[in-house]
Scaffold this active site. Structure first.
Site, short mmCIF file in Angstrom:
data_model
loop_
_atom_site.label_atom_id
_atom_site.label_comp_id
_atom_site.label_asym_id
_atom_site.label_seq_id
_atom_site.Cartn_x
_atom_site.Cartn_y
_atom_site.Cartn_z
N GLU A 147 0.84 -1.21 0.00
CA GLU A 147 0.00 0.00 0.00
C GLU A 147 0.88 1.27 0.00
OE1 GLU A 147 -3.13 -0.32 -0.55
OE2 GLU A 147 -4.01 -2.01 0.54
N ASN A 156 -7.34 2.80 -5.15
CA ASN A 156 -7.58 1.39 -5.45
C ASN A 156 -6.64 0.85 -6.52
OD1 ASN A 156 -9.66 0.56 -3.71
ND2 ASN A 156 -11.07 1.87 -4.81
N HIS A 167 -4.14 -9.37 1.99
CA HIS A 167 -4.64 -8.28 1.16
C HIS A 167 -3.48 -7.56 0.46
CE1 HIS A 167 -7.12 -4.89 -0.07
NE2 HIS A 167 -6.25 -4.07 0.48
P1 NAD Z 1 -5.23 -8.00 9.42
O1 NAD Z 1 -6.11 -7.07 10.10
O2 NAD Z 1 -5.74 -9.36 9.11
O3 NAD Z 1 -3.88 -8.11 10.25
C1 NAD Z 1 -2.88 -8.97 9.80
C2 NAD Z 1 -2.43 -9.95 10.88
O4 NAD Z 1 -1.57 -9.29 11.80
C3 NAD Z 1 -3.55 -10.53 11.70
O5 NAD Z 1 -3.27 -11.87 11.98
C4 NAD Z 1 -3.51 -9.70 12.96
O6 NAD Z 1 -4.07 -10.33 14.08
C5 NAD Z 1 -2.04 -9.51 13.12
N1 NAD Z 1 -1.60 -8.36 13.89
C6 NAD Z 1 -2.16 -7.13 13.94
N2 NAD Z 1 -1.36 -6.30 14.60
C7 NAD Z 1 -0.29 -7.01 15.01
C8 NAD Z 1 0.87 -6.70 15.73
N3 NAD Z 1 1.14 -5.46 16.10
N4 NAD Z 1 1.75 -7.68 15.99
C9 NAD Z 1 1.51 -8.95 15.55
N5 NAD Z 1 0.45 -9.30 14.83
C10 NAD Z 1 -0.44 -8.33 14.57
O7 NAD Z 1 -4.72 -7.41 8.01
P2 NAD Z 1 -4.26 -5.94 7.57
O8 NAD Z 1 -3.28 -6.17 6.50
O9 NAD Z 1 -3.92 -5.09 8.70
O10 NAD Z 1 -5.59 -5.34 6.92
C11 NAD Z 1 -6.19 -5.93 5.81
C12 NAD Z 1 -7.66 -5.58 5.84
O11 NAD Z 1 -7.79 -4.16 5.72
C13 NAD Z 1 -8.45 -6.16 4.68
O12 NAD Z 1 -9.67 -6.66 5.17
C14 NAD Z 1 -8.68 -4.99 3.76
O13 NAD Z 1 -9.85 -5.12 3.01
C15 NAD Z 1 -8.76 -3.86 4.74
N6 NAD Z 1 -8.42 -2.55 4.17
C16 NAD Z 1 -9.26 -1.54 4.40
C17 NAD Z 1 -8.98 -0.28 3.92
C18 NAD Z 1 -9.88 0.87 4.25
O14 NAD Z 1 -9.71 1.94 3.68
N7 NAD Z 1 -10.80 0.70 5.18
C19 NAD Z 1 -7.80 -0.06 3.20
C20 NAD Z 1 -6.94 -1.13 2.98
C21 NAD Z 1 -7.25 -2.39 3.48
N1 GLY Z 2 -8.11 2.00 0.59
C1 GLY Z 2 -8.91 2.72 -0.35
C2 GLY Z 2 -9.57 3.92 0.20
O1 GLY Z 2 -9.45 4.23 1.36
O2 GLY Z 2 -10.27 4.59 -0.52
#
Ligand code: NAD
Ligand code: GLY
Length: 367
Positions: free
Chosen positions: A187, A247, A267
């Site tokens: 990202e 995106n 992701h």
């Molecule tokens: P996640 O939330 O699954 O976290 C990844 C892993 O790391 C998990 O197993 C979690 O428990 C673990 N974890 C979290 N913090 C930790 C830490 N400090 N130490 C050890 N382990 C830790 O994944 P992610 O990559 O953080 O987020 C992906 C999600 O975010 C997807 O669902 C995606 O669709 C969403 N997303 C949303 C937006 C938005 O604008 N809202 C943007 C990008 C992604």
């Molecule tokens: N991650 C895409 C958005 O926030 O728009």
């Protein structure tokens, strides 16, 4: 008095503007919470992995409040309406009123689900994001997109709902594994490619240091990413136009995530391969030079990310999955493509044959 946050940024949205605090050891400092917690009741939403690491630290900063917590199962496959309902159940069981605050403590999955619960409970209560993954600190905690997945499509159920503040404590990244760190870098690279060429070049020069978790480099990359994202969100909060640039790589990426089954590919990994596919298509259209396509692939690879999708998803399946995307309008797939290195556009005017070319090329490739 706050304990030296290394940086405070603002997401400018008029009366809904909010700060992003970025720094070290912020979690335990009550000063970061106090201005943003309006009532007495606080629900911390976290998951089974993050709870033993950071829940007590956050609780220690909230001793003046009634604090409850709900611990969700860990994983993208649990980002569902059924699991989300546990948050609503907990708010009701604890008789939380409409001045309560929901805190999302975890990665993007927890943050998206907690935010969606805050948006829905009693038609909207206060919300704080405490992102603990690199991906969440640079992207998902900022900008107000919240929601859950549906078996037929990623993030298909949700709401725009801005937090009161974002508290990004860089120390939490010390417990993150290397695969998750790389996922966050996808990202970060995205920001360079959609409109910040000098950041892309900085990333080319500093990727080894970021992978080695150099504290100052990580802080800089998080700050610059949040600044870039905040500017896009401030200009187009509800994605009527240019917010869709955020995106880049995601239409391909979401198709990969849905195609292999939620939780199989991270992701950020799917976005990494998706960025390469967007770059390849941009090159086929004559918009991106071959040397620049190679630079994009080289940086994604250097960040420890896959540059090809899994071979289990063939071109036809990929195309079918890509047509379930929030950017699809009037049955037309819209994509974010690069019109040159460091600059992207949202477009539905590309030759379908060129897209098929990319899908076939990448569908055959072995990483
Ligand atoms: P996640 O939330 O699954 O976290 C990844 C892993 O790391 C998990 O197993 C979690 O428990 C673990 N974890 C979290 N913090 C930790 C830490 N400090 N130490 C050890 N382990 C830790 O994944 P992610 O990559 O953080 O987020 C992906 C999600 O975010 C997807 O669902 C995606 O669709 C969403 N997303 C949303 C937006 C938005 O604008 N809202 C943007 C990008 C992604
Ligand atoms: N991650 C895409 C958005 O926030 O728009």
């Amino acid at each position: 008095m706050k304990k030296n946050p290394s940086c405070t940024l603002t997401v400018n949205l008029g009366e809904r503007s909010y700060p992003i605090y970025i720094g070290s050891n912020l979690l335990t400092d009550p000063a970061f919470y106090r201005p943003h917690v309006k009532g007495q009741q606080v629900l911390i939403v976290t998951n089974t992995t993050v709870e033993p690491l950071y829940l007590d630290a956050v609780k220690s900063a909230l001793q003046d409040y009634q604090v409850e917590s709900v611990v969700l199962p860990d994983g993208e496959q649990y980002k569902t309406l059924a699991v989300w309902q546990n948050i609503i159940d907990s708010l009701l069981e604890n008789r939380f009123d409409r001045r309560c605050t929901v805190i999302g403590l975890g990665g993007g999955v927890v943050g998206d689900m907690a935010g969606f619960a805050a948006a829905c409970y009693q038609r909207g209560v206060y919300f704080i994001q405490i992102p603990t993954t690199l991906l969440a600190q640079v992207d998902s905690s900022v900008g107000g997109k919240t929601g859950v997945n549906h078996p037929l499509g990623k993030n298909m159920i949700g709401a725009f709902y801005q937090p009161q503040c974002v508290i990004a404590d860089i120390e939490t990244l010390t417990t993150l594994d290397d695969r998750q760190l790389s996922a966050g870098l996808a990202e970060i690279i995205k920001y360079g490619l959609i409109g910040d060429l000098s950041f892309f070049e900085w990333l080319e020069q500093n990727m080894e240091g970021l992978l080695a978790r150099d504290h100052a480099l990580l802080a800089y990359a998080i700050e610059r990413s949040c600044k870039d994202k905040a500017a896009v969100v401030a200009a187009d909060e509800r994605e009527a136009g240019n917010r869709a640039l955020l995106n880049l790589g995601h239409t391909f990426g979401h198709a990969i995530e849905t195609g292999v089954g939620y939780g199989e590919w991270l992701h950020g990994e799917a976005v990494g391969a998706g960025i390469c596919m967007a770059a390849d298509l941009s090159h086929r259209l004559g918009w991106l030079a071959l040397a620049d396509l190679q630079r994009v692939e080289a940086l994604i690879k250097k960040a420890g990310l896959p540059i090809y999708p899994p071979t289990s998803i063939d071109a036809d399946r990929m195309m079918a999955l890509m047509s379930v995307d929030k950017k699809v309008l009037e049955s037309k797939i819209r994509l974010v493509l690069m019109n040159k290195l460091g600059s992207s556009v949202v477009t539905d005017t590309f030759e379908p044959e060129a897209l098929k070319g990319t899908l076939h090329e990448y569908g055959r490739a072995i990483s």
